[in-house]
Design an enzyme around this catalytic site. Structure first.
Site, PDB file in Angstrom:
ATOM      1  N   THR A 122     -42.558  24.702 -68.451  1.00 52.51           N
ATOM      2  CA  THR A 122     -42.685  25.491 -69.670  1.00 52.51           C
ATOM      3  C   THR A 122     -42.013  26.853 -69.478  1.00 52.51           C
ATOM      4  OG1 THR A 122     -44.817  26.364 -68.908  1.00 52.51           O
ATOM      5  CG2 THR A 122     -44.885  24.400 -70.323  1.00 52.51           C
ATOM      6  N   VAL A 125     -44.055  29.613 -67.450  1.00 51.07           N
ATOM      7  CA  VAL A 125     -44.283  29.460 -66.013  1.00 51.07           C
ATOM      8  C   VAL A 125     -43.013  28.990 -65.309  1.00 51.07           C
ATOM      9  CG1 VAL A 125     -45.584  28.207 -64.229  1.00 51.07           C
ATOM     10  CG2 VAL A 125     -46.751  28.994 -66.304  1.00 51.07           C
ATOM     11  N   CYS A 126     -42.539  27.795 -65.679  1.00 57.80           N
ATOM     12  CA  CYS A 126     -41.475  27.144 -64.920  1.00 57.80           C
ATOM     13  C   CYS A 126     -40.108  27.779 -65.118  1.00 57.80           C
ATOM     14  CB  CYS A 126     -41.418  25.665 -65.278  1.00 57.80           C
ATOM     15  SG  CYS A 126     -42.986  24.821 -65.020  1.00 57.80           S
ATOM     16  N   ILE A 127     -39.950  28.571 -66.194  1.00 55.71           N
ATOM     17  CA  ILE A 127     -38.681  29.263 -66.433  1.00 55.71           C
ATOM     18  C   ILE A 127     -38.783  30.753 -66.132  1.00 55.71           C
ATOM     19  CG2 ILE A 127     -37.072  29.974 -68.245  1.00 55.71           C
ATOM     20  CD1 ILE A 127     -36.626  27.166 -67.157  1.00 55.71           C
ATOM     21  N   PRO A 130     -38.518  31.677 -62.030  1.00 55.40           N
ATOM     22  CA  PRO A 130     -37.196  31.545 -61.405  1.00 55.40           C
ATOM     23  C   PRO A 130     -36.126  32.389 -62.079  1.00 55.40           C
ATOM     24  CG  PRO A 130     -37.822  29.513 -62.525  1.00 55.40           C
ATOM     25  CD  PRO A 130     -39.033  30.388 -62.486  1.00 55.40           C
TER      26      PRO A 130
END
Length: 210
Positions: A122, A125-127, A130
């Site tokens: 998502t 969080v996941c983008i 990083p």
């Protein structure tokens, strides 16, 4: 820290960019509530086709495929079979850039390129993490916000502000097509507009928020 020259917008081109598609998994898709799932899938398909048509390096990754996150959406296996087979299967590191295997895969694919086009599930969080980490590592980062989503509009907007404060730029799939294609009358531009028409414009009614 900020992305290099963050005060001046840097336009990307296919020749100097790498595409990272992070955790577009069947389970993580279900974590998104601020944008229609059909829109995420169609926009992700468009990004995959952009990368293939313009011969841009692309790296796929997943997190804990055997758990709630599940496998990658089948579209990516269909459109990017080699990248799918080479995907980095993370064991649970939330910030993909902190996973040594993923970092190595990105650096190998980039071959010195410093422009990163990033999208995934998502966004909050996941983008977000990083994106910020890669800014700190000296990359120019552009997040395609509408090829991902978050559990709420608030979460998505908080994520966007977070990565933009670090210097990453936010873009949409249609705008990326313009930036990569530049001129619809050229072979590259023709490919971009064709993909947009097939994957996005042709599905607008299906993707509408009811």
């Amino acid at each position: 820290m900020h992305c290099p020259h963050h005060s001046k917008v840097k336009l990307f081109s296919p020749a100097d960019s790498v595409m990272l598609l992070i955790d577009h998994q069947q389970g993580t898709l279900n974590f998104c509530r601020n944008i229609p799932h059909k829109m995420i899938i169609q926009n992700t398909r468009a990004l995959a086709r952009f990368a293939a048509a313009l011969h841009m390096p692309v790296v796929l990754t997943t997190s804990q495929e055997e758990r709630a996150q599940g496998p990658l959406i089948p579209d990516l296996k269909e459109l990017l079979p080699e990248a799918y087979d080479a995907r980095v299967k993370r064991t649970g590191v939330a910030n993909a850039w902190n996973d040594p295997a993923y970092r190595k895969a990105v650096e190998t694919a980039a071959r010195g390129r410093k422009n990163i086009i990033m999208a995934g599930l998502t966004n909050d969080v996941c983008i977000a993490y990083p994106a910020v980490s890669m800014c700190e590592a000296g990359y120019h980062v552009m997040v395609v916000q509408d090829a991902g989503g978050s559990p709420s509009t608030m979460a998505d907007e908080n994520a966007r502000r977070f990565w933009e404060r670090a210097g990453a730029r936010t873009i949409t799939v249609n705008a990326l097509a313009c930036e990569m294609g530049k001129d619809w009358s050229t072979p590259e531009g023709g490919k971009m507009i064709g993909i947009v028409m097939e994957e996005i414009i042709g599905h607008l009614d299906e993707m509408a928020i009811k």
